[in-house]
Design a protein around this motif. Structure first.
Motif, short mmCIF file in Angstrom:
data_model
loop_
_atom_site.label_atom_id
_atom_site.label_comp_id
_atom_site.label_asym_id
_atom_site.label_seq_id
_atom_site.Cartn_x
_atom_site.Cartn_y
_atom_site.Cartn_z
N LEU A 186 -21.89 26.49 -18.25
CA LEU A 186 -22.76 25.54 -17.87
C LEU A 186 -23.72 25.56 -18.63
CD1 LEU A 186 -22.95 23.40 -15.78
CD2 LEU A 186 -24.05 24.94 -14.09
N ASP B 287 -20.55 21.19 -19.13
CA ASP B 287 -19.99 22.41 -18.20
C ASP B 287 -18.74 23.00 -18.89
OD1 ASP B 287 -18.04 20.38 -18.34
OD2 ASP B 287 -17.74 20.10 -16.14
N GLY C 278 -22.05 28.06 -13.81
CA GLY C 278 -21.02 27.35 -13.78
C GLY C 278 -19.88 28.19 -13.25
#
Length: 279
Positions: free
Chosen positions: A20, A31, A217
């Motif tokens: 991310l 992402d 992420g």
């Protein structure tokens, strides 16, 4: 921001990083960034990760991972010590000329995890942390180098852990910290697959933190570094099974970025989603 977890032992080393890229407010820029760089040099092989500033220019075009790869063109002919000195000098020169958009911080930490000959090591270069890993009061013009080398195979009974990035998401009072401590104790002698899956779960627990998780992420890359000079990396999509992926790669006389492999009879259109997310 990001989170990179390093699990270090004599049998193999794991480096798990999310993919991310966020703006300062936590909104998503990308992402599917690749934050792992595999490097081979004269006396070592290792994986580089970074956390903090994702672009080195005010136009958000020069990605940090690309810049690092470009600075390592001669790495195959250098020792690990020479690479660290060279990278430190280039970072300080690049950041002295830096101009960023308003609201962006030029804080960054770069980690190197791997084997010096057959001994595991961990190195960080940072303008935001001191030699003990404590945050500085202000961003330093000098990049501070922290080095750790483990020589004796029987000198510890738990996995050695190094964490950089959004460390507040894995602070002592969090579920992610508890999961990391269990990982250290329970996975000291487990298989690479089991250890990979467990460390990925720790990172995803940190990504679920109610305040700081937005900077991490849940899609991530796990690199397994073996003493015998080979590295294998896996992409862990949040909702799919992991599969082998190629990180950026630097070796003798050449370097590669954003490697994608087309397998079988699939067209590029059919494969495009995996190319996008897996490289």
């Amino acid at each position: 921001m990001t989170l990179i977890l390093n699990s270090i032992s004599h049998d193999f080393i794991l480096v798990v990083s999310d993919r991310l890229l966020t703006y300062p407010d936590g909104s998503v820029h990308s992402d599917h960034a690749m934050k792992a760089i595999t490097v081979s040099c004269v006396d070592a092989h290792f994986v580089i990760g970074y956390t903090g500033l994702a672009y080195l220019d005010k136009y958000l075009k020069l990605r940090t991972d690309y810049w690092i790869v470009d600075q390592l063109q001669e790495a195959a002919h250098l020792s690990l010590g020479q690479i660290i000195i060279d990278l430190k000098e280039k970072l300080e020169k690049a950041f002295s000329k830096q101009s960023l958009p308003n609201g962006f911080s030029n804080a960054i930490t770069i980690s190197l995890s791997g084997y010096l000959h057959t001994s595991p090591f961990y190195v960080s270069l940072s303008n935001q942390e001191d030699e003990k890993g404590n945050l500085l009061q202000s961003i330093s013009e000098e990049f501070i180098v922290k080095r750790t080398l483990w020589r004796a195979k029987n000198s510890y009974k738990r996995l050695n852990i190094a964490v950089i990035g959004c460390e507040k998401a894995i602070a002592k009072d969090t579920n992610a910290y508890k999961a990391l401590m269990r990982f250290r104790r329970w996975h000291f002698k487990t298989s690479p697959e089991s250890r990979c899956n467990a460390l990925v779960s720790v990172l995803r627990e940190a990504a679920s933190h109610p305040t700081h998780g937005k900077f991490i992420g849940k899609d991530c890359v796990a690199s397994i570094i073996y003493p015998e000079t080979n590295v294998i990396s896996y992409y862990y999509p949040e909702l799919e099974s992991p599969f082998i992926v190629a990180p950026h790669y630097v070796t003798a006389n050449c370097s590669f970025r954003d490697i994608a492999v087309l397998i079988g009879n699939a067209t590029f259109e059919e494969f495009s989603d995996y190319v996008k997310r897996g490289t």
